[in-house]
Design a protein around this motif. Structure first.
Motif, PDB file in Angstrom:
ATOM      1  N   GLY A  14      -8.461  42.735  86.265  1.00  0.00           N
ATOM      2  CA  GLY A  14      -8.211  43.263  87.603  1.00  0.00           C
ATOM      3  C   GLY A  14      -6.751  43.632  87.800  1.00  0.00           C
ATOM      4  N   ARG A  15      -6.425  44.005  89.012  1.00  0.00           N
ATOM      5  CA  ARG A  15      -5.054  44.396  89.338  1.00  0.00           C
ATOM      6  C   ARG A  15      -4.122  43.184  89.346  1.00  0.00           C
ATOM      7  N   ASP A  16      -4.582  42.062  89.889  1.00  0.00           N
ATOM      8  CA  ASP A  16      -3.731  40.882  90.038  1.00  0.00           C
ATOM      9  C   ASP A  16      -3.908  39.851  88.934  1.00  0.00           C
ATOM     10  N   ALA A  17      -5.067  39.844  88.286  1.00  0.00           N
ATOM     11  CA  ALA A  17      -5.345  38.795  87.303  1.00  0.00           C
ATOM     12  C   ALA A  17      -6.269  39.301  86.204  1.00  0.00           C
ATOM     13  N   LYS A  50      -5.039  34.572  83.911  1.00  0.00           N
ATOM     14  CA  LYS A  50      -3.651  34.966  83.717  1.00  0.00           C
ATOM     15  C   LYS A  50      -3.230  35.730  84.967  1.00  0.00           C
ATOM     16  N   ARG A  51      -2.305  35.156  85.737  1.00  0.00           N
ATOM     17  CA  ARG A  51      -1.790  35.788  86.951  1.00  0.00           C
ATOM     18  C   ARG A  51      -0.272  35.944  86.816  1.00  0.00           C
ATOM     19  N   PRO A  52       0.191  37.119  86.399  1.00  0.00           N
ATOM     20  CA  PRO A  52       1.630  37.324  86.199  1.00  0.00           C
ATOM     21  C   PRO A  52       2.470  37.121  87.450  1.00  0.00           C
ATOM     22  N   ALA A  53       1.900  37.256  88.632  1.00  0.00           N
ATOM     23  CA  ALA A  53       2.662  37.058  89.870  1.00  0.00           C
ATOM     24  C   ALA A  53       3.145  35.612  90.014  1.00  0.00           C
ATOM     25  N   MET A  79       1.801  31.275  84.919  1.00  0.00           N
ATOM     26  CA  MET A  79       0.802  32.323  85.084  1.00  0.00           C
ATOM     27  C   MET A  79      -0.560  31.974  84.504  1.00  0.00           C
ATOM     28  N   TRP A  80      -0.696  30.882  83.753  1.00  0.00           N
ATOM     29  CA  TRP A  80      -1.968  30.502  83.137  1.00  0.00           C
ATOM     30  C   TRP A  80      -2.640  29.398  83.938  1.00  0.00           C
TER      31      TRP A  80
END
Length: 115
Positions: A49-52, A71-74, A81-82
């Protein structure tokens, strides 16, 4: 002549899709293969997705995923992020690196060997 329509550019600095890089996906799929060989998992799904980016592992295809690896880079500079999320939606482990986040799942594969 016709009109040229520009290709829609991604927002400044924000990618249009979050994904796994080759090393991350190799590590996750290696764990998945070992869990399949041990008889724990039978199916998986990947959602980019866009966010994760989410890797979900299932005991059976018709159920909720037993584990989700997100995984959420924000959250890179905050909690890490993990995240490892259980079947009920509770966060079981969160961190900055993938290895320690996968450790609770990898422990299921260890067996006691007697002399």
């Amino acid at each position: 002549m016709g009109t040229v329509t520009p290709f829609p550019a991604a927002a400044a600095g924000k990618p249009s899709q979050t994904g796994f890089d080759r090393a991350e996906l190799t590590r996750i799929l290696d764990l998945y293969g070992r869990m399949v060989a041990a008889g724990h998992w039978r199916d998986y799904a990947i959602d980019l997705g866009r966010d994760a980016a989410v890797f979900a592992a299932f005991r059976r295809a018709a159920e909720r995923p037993e584990f989700r690896i997100e995984k959420r880079p924000a959250l890179r500079n905050k909690q890490g992020m993990w995240a490892l999320i259980g079947e009920q939606g509770a966060v079981l482990k969160r961190g900055h690196e993938l290895g320690p986040v996968l450790a609770p799942v990898e422990r299921r594969l260890m067996k006691v060997v007697e002399d």
